[in-house]
Motif scaffolding. Structure first.
Motif, PDB file in Angstrom:
ATOM      1  N   TYR A  33       0.843  -1.201   0.000  1.00  0.00           N
ATOM      2  CA  TYR A  33       0.000   0.000   0.000  1.00  0.00           C
ATOM      3  C   TYR A  33       0.876   1.248   0.000  1.00  0.00           C
ATOM      4  CZ  TYR A  33      -3.182   3.615   1.727  1.00  0.00           C
ATOM      5  OH  TYR A  33      -3.890   4.769   1.880  1.00  0.00           O
ATOM      6  N   ARG A  34       1.884   1.258   0.859  1.00  0.00           N
ATOM      7  CA  ARG A  34       2.779   2.422   0.954  1.00  0.00           C
ATOM      8  C   ARG A  34       3.518   2.671  -0.349  1.00  0.00           C
ATOM      9  NH1 ARG A  34       5.588   2.697   6.860  1.00  0.00           N
ATOM     10  NH2 ARG A  34       3.694   2.597   8.078  1.00  0.00           N
ATOM     11  N   GLU A  35       3.920   1.587  -1.009  1.00  0.00           N
ATOM     12  CA  GLU A  35       4.620   1.729  -2.283  1.00  0.00           C
ATOM     13  C   GLU A  35       3.666   2.259  -3.356  1.00  0.00           C
ATOM     14  OE1 GLU A  35       7.524   2.046  -4.960  1.00  0.00           O
ATOM     15  OE2 GLU A  35       7.854   1.555  -2.848  1.00  0.00           O
ATOM     16  N   LYS A  36       2.467   1.692  -3.403  1.00  0.00           N
ATOM     17  CA  LYS A  36       1.486   2.087  -4.416  1.00  0.00           C
ATOM     18  C   LYS A  36       1.103   3.561  -4.283  1.00  0.00           C
ATOM     19  CE  LYS A  36      -3.061   0.796  -6.204  1.00  0.00           C
ATOM     20  NZ  LYS A  36      -4.170  -0.153  -6.120  1.00  0.00           N
ATOM     21  N   TYR A  37       0.954   4.034  -3.043  1.00  0.00           N
ATOM     22  CA  TYR A  37       0.494   5.402  -2.799  1.00  0.00           C
ATOM     23  C   TYR A  37       1.604   6.327  -2.289  1.00  0.00           C
ATOM     24  CZ  TYR A  37      -4.172   3.483  -3.386  1.00  0.00           C
ATOM     25  OH  TYR A  37      -5.287   2.875  -3.894  1.00  0.00           O
ATOM     26  N   LYS A  38       2.855   5.950  -2.572  1.00  0.00           N
ATOM     27  CA  LYS A  38       4.005   6.696  -2.056  1.00  0.00           C
ATOM     28  C   LYS A  38       3.906   8.200  -2.324  1.00  0.00           C
ATOM     29  CE  LYS A  38       7.983   5.051  -3.247  1.00  0.00           C
ATOM     30  NZ  LYS A  38       9.278   4.722  -3.840  1.00  0.00           N
ATOM     31  N   GLU A  39       3.619   8.584  -3.540  1.00  0.00           N
ATOM     32  CA  GLU A  39       3.566  10.000  -3.893  1.00  0.00           C
ATOM     33  C   GLU A  39       2.396  10.699  -3.207  1.00  0.00           C
ATOM     34  OE1 GLU A  39       6.051  11.629  -5.344  1.00  0.00           O
ATOM     35  OE2 GLU A  39       7.019   9.663  -5.317  1.00  0.00           O
ATOM     36  N   PHE A  40       1.253  10.033  -3.139  1.00  0.00           N
ATOM     37  CA  PHE A  40       0.089  10.625  -2.481  1.00  0.00           C
ATOM     38  C   PHE A  40       0.332  10.804  -0.985  1.00  0.00           C
ATOM     39  CE2 PHE A  40      -1.997   8.576  -6.172  1.00  0.00           C
ATOM     40  CZ  PHE A  40      -2.556   9.712  -6.731  1.00  0.00           C
ATOM     41  N   LEU A  41       1.028   9.857  -0.375  1.00  0.00           N
ATOM     42  CA  LEU A  41       1.298   9.929   1.059  1.00  0.00           C
ATOM     43  C   LEU A  41       2.167  11.136   1.409  1.00  0.00           C
ATOM     44  CD1 LEU A  41       1.841   6.157   1.858  1.00  0.00           C
ATOM     45  CD2 LEU A  41       0.012   7.598   2.753  1.00  0.00           C
ATOM     46  N   LYS A  42       2.953  11.590   0.450  1.00  0.00           N
ATOM     47  CA  LYS A  42       3.811  12.743   0.691  1.00  0.00           C
ATOM     48  C   LYS A  42       3.024  14.057   0.708  1.00  0.00           C
ATOM     49  CE  LYS A  42       7.923  10.752  -1.454  1.00  0.00           C
ATOM     50  NZ  LYS A  42       8.800  10.822  -2.624  1.00  0.00           N
ATOM     51  N   ILE A  43       1.922  14.102  -0.048  1.00  0.00           N
ATOM     52  CA  ILE A  43       1.216  15.370  -0.211  1.00  0.00           C
ATOM     53  C   ILE A  43      -0.231  15.357   0.266  1.00  0.00           C
ATOM     54  CG2 ILE A  43       2.651  16.167  -2.128  1.00  0.00           C
ATOM     55  CD1 ILE A  43       0.383  15.206  -4.019  1.00  0.00           C
ATOM     56  N   ASP A  44      -0.814  14.189   0.398  1.00  0.00           N
ATOM     57  CA  ASP A  44      -2.236  14.127   0.696  1.00  0.00           C
ATOM     58  C   ASP A  44      -2.563  12.800   1.362  1.00  0.00           C
ATOM     59  OD1 ASP A  44      -4.842  14.949   0.792  1.00  0.00           O
ATOM     60  OD2 ASP A  44      -5.211  14.819  -1.361  1.00  0.00           O
ATOM     61  N   PHE A  45      -3.810  12.580   1.625  1.00  0.00           N
ATOM     62  CA  PHE A  45      -4.261  11.326   2.215  1.00  0.00           C
ATOM     63  C   PHE A  45      -4.921  10.489   1.129  1.00  0.00           C
ATOM     64  CE2 PHE A  45      -4.315  14.359   5.727  1.00  0.00           C
ATOM     65  CZ  PHE A  45      -3.502  13.677   6.628  1.00  0.00           C
ATOM     66  N   PRO A  46      -4.285   9.406   0.705  1.00  0.00           N
ATOM     67  CA  PRO A  46      -4.901   8.566  -0.323  1.00  0.00           C
ATOM     68  C   PRO A  46      -6.069   7.780   0.254  1.00  0.00           C
ATOM     69  CG  PRO A  46      -2.875   7.584   0.425  1.00  0.00           C
ATOM     70  CD  PRO A  46      -2.990   8.917   1.110  1.00  0.00           C
ATOM     71  N   ARG A  47      -6.863   7.268  -0.611  1.00  0.00           N
ATOM     72  CA  ARG A  47      -8.033   6.504  -0.204  1.00  0.00           C
ATOM     73  C   ARG A  47      -7.618   5.194   0.436  1.00  0.00           C
ATOM     74  NH1 ARG A  47     -10.571   2.428  -1.745  1.00  0.00           N
ATOM     75  NH2 ARG A  47     -11.214   1.561  -3.665  1.00  0.00           N
ATOM     76  N   VAL A  48      -8.310   4.834   1.503  1.00  0.00           N
ATOM     77  CA  VAL A  48      -8.113   3.534   2.142  1.00  0.00           C
ATOM     78  C   VAL A  48      -9.143   2.600   1.524  1.00  0.00           C
ATOM     79  CG1 VAL A  48      -8.272   2.244   4.312  1.00  0.00           C
ATOM     80  CG2 VAL A  48      -7.243   4.531   4.284  1.00  0.00           C
ATOM     81  N   PRO A  49      -8.717   1.497   0.951  1.00  0.00           N
ATOM     82  CA  PRO A  49      -9.671   0.615   0.278  1.00  0.00           C
ATOM     83  C   PRO A  49     -10.642  -0.038   1.265  1.00  0.00           C
ATOM     84  CG  PRO A  49      -7.531  -0.439   0.431  1.00  0.00           C
ATOM     85  CD  PRO A  49      -7.358   0.970   0.928  1.00  0.00           C
ATOM     86  N   TYR A  50     -11.854  -0.226   0.806  1.00  0.00           N
ATOM     87  CA  TYR A  50     -12.814  -0.979   1.608  1.00  0.00           C
ATOM     88  C   TYR A  50     -12.370  -2.437   1.658  1.00  0.00           C
ATOM     89  CZ  TYR A  50     -16.060   2.948   1.448  1.00  0.00           C
ATOM     90  OH  TYR A  50     -16.646   4.183   1.600  1.00  0.00           O
ATOM     91  N   PRO A  51     -12.677  -3.125   2.725  1.00  0.00           N
ATOM     92  CA  PRO A  51     -12.307  -4.542   2.793  1.00  0.00           C
ATOM     93  C   PRO A  51     -13.064  -5.359   1.748  1.00  0.00           C
ATOM     94  CG  PRO A  51     -13.603  -3.889   4.722  1.00  0.00           C
ATOM     95  CD  PRO A  51     -13.346  -2.655   3.935  1.00  0.00           C
ATOM     96  N   LYS A  52     -12.414  -6.422   1.270  1.00  0.00           N
ATOM     97  CA  LYS A  52     -13.046  -7.288   0.268  1.00  0.00           C
ATOM     98  C   LYS A  52     -14.222  -8.045   0.860  1.00  0.00           C
ATOM     99  CE  LYS A  52      -8.614  -8.306  -1.561  1.00  0.00           C
ATOM    100  NZ  LYS A  52      -7.624  -9.344  -1.700  1.00  0.00           N
ATOM    101  N   ASP A  53     -14.025  -8.509   2.097  1.00  0.00           N
ATOM    102  CA  ASP A  53     -15.058  -9.301   2.758  1.00  0.00           C
ATOM    103  C   ASP A  53     -14.850  -9.247   4.270  1.00  0.00           C
ATOM    104  OD1 ASP A  53     -12.952 -11.184   3.354  1.00  0.00           O
ATOM    105  OD2 ASP A  53     -13.315 -12.180   1.442  1.00  0.00           O
ATOM    106  N   LYS A  54     -15.758  -9.866   4.995  1.00  0.00           N
ATOM    107  CA  LYS A  54     -15.721  -9.837   6.457  1.00  0.00           C
ATOM    108  C   LYS A  54     -14.462 -10.518   7.000  1.00  0.00           C
ATOM    109  CE  LYS A  54     -18.525 -11.032  10.477  1.00  0.00           C
ATOM    110  NZ  LYS A  54     -19.125  -9.827  11.027  1.00  0.00           N
ATOM    111  N   LYS A  55     -14.041 -11.616   6.377  1.00  0.00           N
ATOM    112  CA  LYS A  55     -12.852 -12.356   6.834  1.00  0.00           C
ATOM    113  C   LYS A  55     -11.606 -11.470   6.751  1.00  0.00           C
ATOM    114  CE  LYS A  55     -10.285 -16.635   5.905  1.00  0.00           C
ATOM    115  NZ  LYS A  55      -8.980 -16.194   5.460  1.00  0.00           N
TER     116      LYS A  55
END
Length: 175
Positions: A33-55
């Protein structure tokens, strides 16, 4: 926001703010997650994905809670020291150095005679943001004498860093 909670509850069922916090805490500690949103984390708050399922949600909540307790040094696990402090002496922090003693392990010297033994490389080299806590904590105490509480606290930090590294890998497997 109520809308976010409602959307999340469609997938995971009824939940609490604490569970949502622990879920987010886990997601934010995912290396991928940190790698994928590295640039966004520096300047803003990227979206946190919803969980796929309850498990998945429940697994990440548990990992997030574990990490939170470890980071607050409230988990009993942090008192299960993996390091030693075998040499008595002045306890003065003078010159800090890391000497490898075997595969992926070493001693952290605080002066010519005294050291924390069996410190894993992963803890010594672990980064949080732009600094390495195992190194910075000692550097911040250079010129001071460690108390027994300081020595125990440092050993807890080392355990916390190792447990954090392992939990982050588990989180990545779960995401």
């Amino acid at each position: 926001k109520k809308e976010i909670i409602d959307e999340m509850e469609k997938t995971v069922g009824s939940t609490t703010p604490e569970y949502i916090f622990d879920y987010i805490y886990a997601v934010l500690h995912s290396p991928s997650y940190r790698e994928k949103y590295k640039e966004f984390l520096k300047i803003d708050f990227p979206r946190v994905p919803y969980p796929k399922d309850k498990k998945q949600f429940e697994e990440l909540v548990a990992l997030g809670r574990e990490l939170r307790d470890i980071h607050l040094l409230e988990s009993p696990k942090v008192s299960e020291f993996i390091t030693t402090y075998p040499v008595s002496g002045s306890d003065a922090v003078e010159k800090i150095s890391y000497t490898s003693t075997g595969p992926k392990i070493g001693n952290v010297y605080i002066n010519a005679e005294q050291y924390f033994g069996n410190v894993p490389d992963e803890a010594w080299n672990f980064y949080i943001g732009g600094y390495q806590p195992a190194q910075k904590w000692l550097k911040d105490r250079k010129g001071r004498t460690l108390t027994n509480e300081d020595i125990e606290h440092y050993q807890k930090i080392i355990v916390a860093l190792v447990k954090t590294d392992r939990a982050m890998k588990e989180i990545d497997k779960t995401l």
